[in-house]
Design an enzyme around this catalytic site. Structure first.
Site, PDB file in Angstrom:
ATOM      1  N   ASP A  29      28.413 -31.798 -34.593  1.00 16.62           N
ATOM      2  CA  ASP A  29      28.364 -30.740 -35.381  1.00 16.62           C
ATOM      3  C   ASP A  29      29.685 -30.066 -35.289  1.00 16.62           C
ATOM      4  O   ASP A  29      30.111 -29.990 -34.310  1.00 16.62           O
ATOM      5  CB  ASP A  29      27.179 -29.604 -35.035  1.00 16.62           C
ATOM      6  N   CYS A  35      24.424 -33.358 -38.744  1.00 17.08           N
ATOM      7  CA  CYS A  35      24.638 -31.778 -38.785  1.00 17.08           C
ATOM      8  C   CYS A  35      23.710 -31.182 -37.827  1.00 17.08           C
ATOM      9  O   CYS A  35      22.832 -30.546 -38.588  1.00 17.08           O
ATOM     10  CB  CYS A  35      24.522 -31.398 -40.438  1.00 17.08           C
ATOM     11  N   ALA A  36      23.756 -31.467 -36.650  1.00 19.54           N
ATOM     12  CA  ALA A  36      22.719 -31.205 -35.845  1.00 19.54           C
ATOM     13  C   ALA A  36      22.447 -29.621 -35.584  1.00 19.54           C
ATOM     14  O   ALA A  36      21.125 -29.553 -35.476  1.00 19.54           O
ATOM     15  CB  ALA A  36      22.780 -31.975 -34.552  1.00 19.54           C
ATOM     16  N   CYS A  49      16.563 -28.617 -46.933  1.00 19.92           N
ATOM     17  CA  CYS A  49      15.574 -27.702 -46.979  1.00 19.92           C
ATOM     18  C   CYS A  49      15.496 -26.907 -48.284  1.00 19.92           C
ATOM     19  O   CYS A  49      15.297 -25.868 -48.205  1.00 19.92           O
ATOM     20  CB  CYS A  49      15.617 -26.745 -45.578  1.00 19.92           C
ATOM     21  N   PRO A  79      21.300 -25.982 -35.180  1.00 18.46           N
ATOM     22  CA  PRO A  79      20.911 -25.749 -33.623  1.00 18.46           C
ATOM     23  C   PRO A  79      20.112 -26.465 -32.978  1.00 18.46           C
ATOM     24  O   PRO A  79      19.870 -26.321 -31.961  1.00 18.46           O
ATOM     25  CB  PRO A  79      20.556 -24.263 -33.536  1.00 18.46           C
ATOM     26  N   GLY A 123      16.816 -28.259 -34.072  1.00 16.85           N
ATOM     27  CA  GLY A 123      15.449 -28.608 -33.975  1.00 16.85           C
ATOM     28  C   GLY A 123      15.017 -29.746 -34.184  1.00 16.85           C
ATOM     29  O   GLY A 123      14.111 -30.405 -33.533  1.00 16.85           O
ATOM     30  N   ARG A 163      27.132 -23.183 -31.648  1.00 17.10           N
ATOM     31  CA  ARG A 163      25.649 -23.692 -31.948  1.00 17.10           C
ATOM     32  C   ARG A 163      25.631 -25.086 -31.310  1.00 17.10           C
ATOM     33  O   ARG A 163      24.266 -25.239 -31.001  1.00 17.10           O
ATOM     34  CB  ARG A 163      25.515 -23.886 -33.537  1.00 17.10           C
ATOM     35  N   ASP A 183      21.164 -33.894 -42.128  1.00 15.57           N
ATOM     36  CA  ASP A 183      20.359 -32.979 -42.608  1.00 15.57           C
ATOM     37  C   ASP A 183      21.317 -31.887 -43.096  1.00 15.57           C
ATOM     38  O   ASP A 183      21.748 -31.141 -42.482  1.00 15.57           O
ATOM     39  CB  ASP A 183      19.675 -32.190 -41.396  1.00 15.57           C
TER      40      ASP A 183
END
Length: 539
Positions: free
Chosen positions: A379, A355-356, A478, A358, A360, A384, A425
């Site tokens: 993605d 789920c790359a 996150c 944008p 980082g 994005r 992620d």
């Protein structure tokens, strides 16, 4: 949340900015967008016409009015930005060096919404807009409690037009939280209400703000009382610390009352940012420190990552100096950098970031390959992914990064290639990044959590199909919520006995490793964004 800020600088207080936690287009079913998880607003998006109708009909002279030198520029811009964020879904991002937000001239939004322009924003104005917009959003529940308490009756507050409410929120925040000279605040906000709305609105602002000033001077602001049962106390804490009640109850359950209060205080504080030196352009941390010294931007070297530097203030100066635009560094929280440490990318490896966008973590992993190996960035959001591709080129890692526009769940079923390392992620609640994403707390609902957990399980299963025997699968978020973190991993391992845990203590400092071997960054413990990662190995 780790974001590389591209030429399209959307800095939130805030990725930030545009994080996976809220911007992913994944959904639990292929027919609906994950964006639907954002809490629905009952208000229409303010267009020029709707805004004008709320102010009342404009005369010909009002419609052609362009410049008003009497209205405070930072307050006019702040009021319009707050309208856009609350009703239009814009992120609470910082303004860039030209006073632009979301790609358009900020004053253009002011003119379309209010019917006039102010003088151009100066550097001081930019700083005030950033402070006032971010602070007003964070403290919205508390400010609304004060405003409603000082209104003549409940109906006055509940029926208040949106622009008038934003002006009052600004005035209350400036007086209560910024300790600005009270009567200057009153005069300036009264003037804005009169010009942007009508004289009667200015009179209301005047009366309510003056009442606030008097109560503050008497140290008798109407604060909610911490008494009664757990539910009643949770509502009071939610008002005092300006968070949704469901978050307060959740954190009290998992962390305890005192730790929950500390976490809310962290979320309401001014965020710090980390810069990662771009080693692929030959920039070391020492080089970046030299540039920051020349710009007189105070900093602290990261205690955990050799390429990272933390700054509390001066991000606008870094932007204006062109350090991000030139690809010399990127804005990326250390908590996200430590997730990459858990992946531990090595030169020559074939890696996929599931789920790359944008990008980082993709870009940071690519820099650690040292030009050897390959990272596939997949993605579902094509726009994005385009930003990711541009950022990879800017950071000179595009030779080891390829992009794939696809839904991971369908891609993994058809794909025949397996990878050395797979990073998922996952889209999440973002409860670990509320300090930077000031608006996110109001765009999340308790109901979202169940939908998110279902989505995370689907993506987890899909990502597992891409791991070669002996390969590594890293699941990260996150979020600080155990239901999105430990519980998702435990459920996955029950479904997939071919995977086993690889404790994170070999890859990150021990202070970040839980008793179960997970990587976990907690804001009130580590002074970083909240993040989680589990490293699993396929038999």
């Amino acid at each position: 949340m780790a974001e590389v800020f591209s030429l399209r600088l959307h800095l939130f207080t805030s990725n930030h900015t545009a994080s996976r936690s809220s911007s992913s287009s994944y959904s639990s079913s292929s027919s609906s967008s994950y964006k639907s998880l954002k809490s629905a607003k009952s208000y229409p998006k303010p267009t020029a016409s709707t805004s004008a109708s709320r102010r009342g009909p404009l005369s010909v002279s009002q419609k052609t009015q362009k410049l008003n030198l009497e209205v405070s520029p930072h307050r006019a811009v702040s009021a319009v930005r707050l309208m856009r964020i609350e009703f239009g879904g814009a992120f609470a991002d910082l303004l860039n060096e030209k006073g632009k937000g979301s790609g358009d001239n900020e004053m253009g939004y002011v003119e379309r919404t209010l019917g006039f322009r102010t003088r151009d924003l100066e550097d001081r104005d930019l700083r005030l807009v950033t402070d006032i917009v971010g602070g007003t959003i964070r403290w919205r529940r508390y400010l609304d409690h004060l405003i409603s308490s000082l209104c003549h009756d409940d109906k006055t507050f509940s029926s208040m037009e949106p622009l008038l409410l934003q002006i009052l929120r600004i005035g209350f925040y400036e007086i209560v939280k910024l300790d600005m000279p009270p009567y200057a605040v009153v005069d300036e906000n009264v003037r804005l209400a009169k010009v942007a709305l009508r004289p009667g609105a200015g009179n209301m602002v005047n009366a309510i703000l003056r009442k606030l000033v008097l109560l503050k001077e008497q140290n008798s602001l109407p604060e909610p009382k911490l008494e009664g049962d757990d539910r009643t106390q949770a509502r009071a804490l939610a008002t005092l610390h300006s968070h949704p009640v469901w978050m307060v109850r959740r954190w009290t359950k998992y962390l305890g009352k005192e730790e929950a209060i500390k976490l809310m205080a962290w979320n309401n504080s001014d965020p710090s940012f980390s810069l990662r030196a771009n080693s692929e352009k030959g920039i070391s941390r020492a080089d970046l420190e030299t540039k920051l010294n020349s710009l007189k931007v105070p900093y602290e070297p990261s205690l955990h990552l050799i390429d990272f530097i933390r700054i509390k203030t001066g991000l606008q100066i870094v932007i204006q100096a062109g350090l991000l635009k030139e690809g010399l560094c990127s804005v990326q929280d250390e908590s996200a950098g430590l997730v990459v440490s858990v992946v531990d990318p090595q030169p020559g490896e074939i890696i996929i970031d599931c789920c790359a966008a944008p990008g980082g973590k993709t870009i940071y992993m690519a820099s650690r390959l040292k030009g050897q190996g390959m990272i596939s960035a997949i993605d579902i959001n094509k726009g994005r992914l385009r930003i990711l591709k541009e950022t990879a080129k800017l950071h000179q890692v595009d030779d080891v990064v390829t992009t794939i526009h696809a839904d991971l769940r369908t891609f993994s079923e058809k794909n025949t290639v397996t990878y050395d390392k797979v990073l998922l992620d996952a889209p999440c609640s973002g409860l670990g990044v509320l300090s930077k994403r000031a608006d996110l707390r109001w765009n999340r609902r308790l109901e979202d959590m169940e939908e998110l957990k279902k989505l995370q399980d689907e993506l987890f299963d899909a990502a597992s199909l891409l791991v070669k025997p002996g390969g590594v699968l890293v699941y990260s978020t996150c979020s600080i919520d155990p239901e999105e973190n430990e519980e998702r991993v435990s459920a996955f391992l029950l479904r997939h006995p071919e995977f086993h845990m690889d404790p994170a203590d070999k890859y990150v400092p021990h202070d970040f490793v839980t008793a179960s071997g997970f990587y976990f960054s907690l804001p009130i413990k580590h002074s970083l964004d909240g993040a989680f990662a589990a490293r699993l190995v396929r038999s």
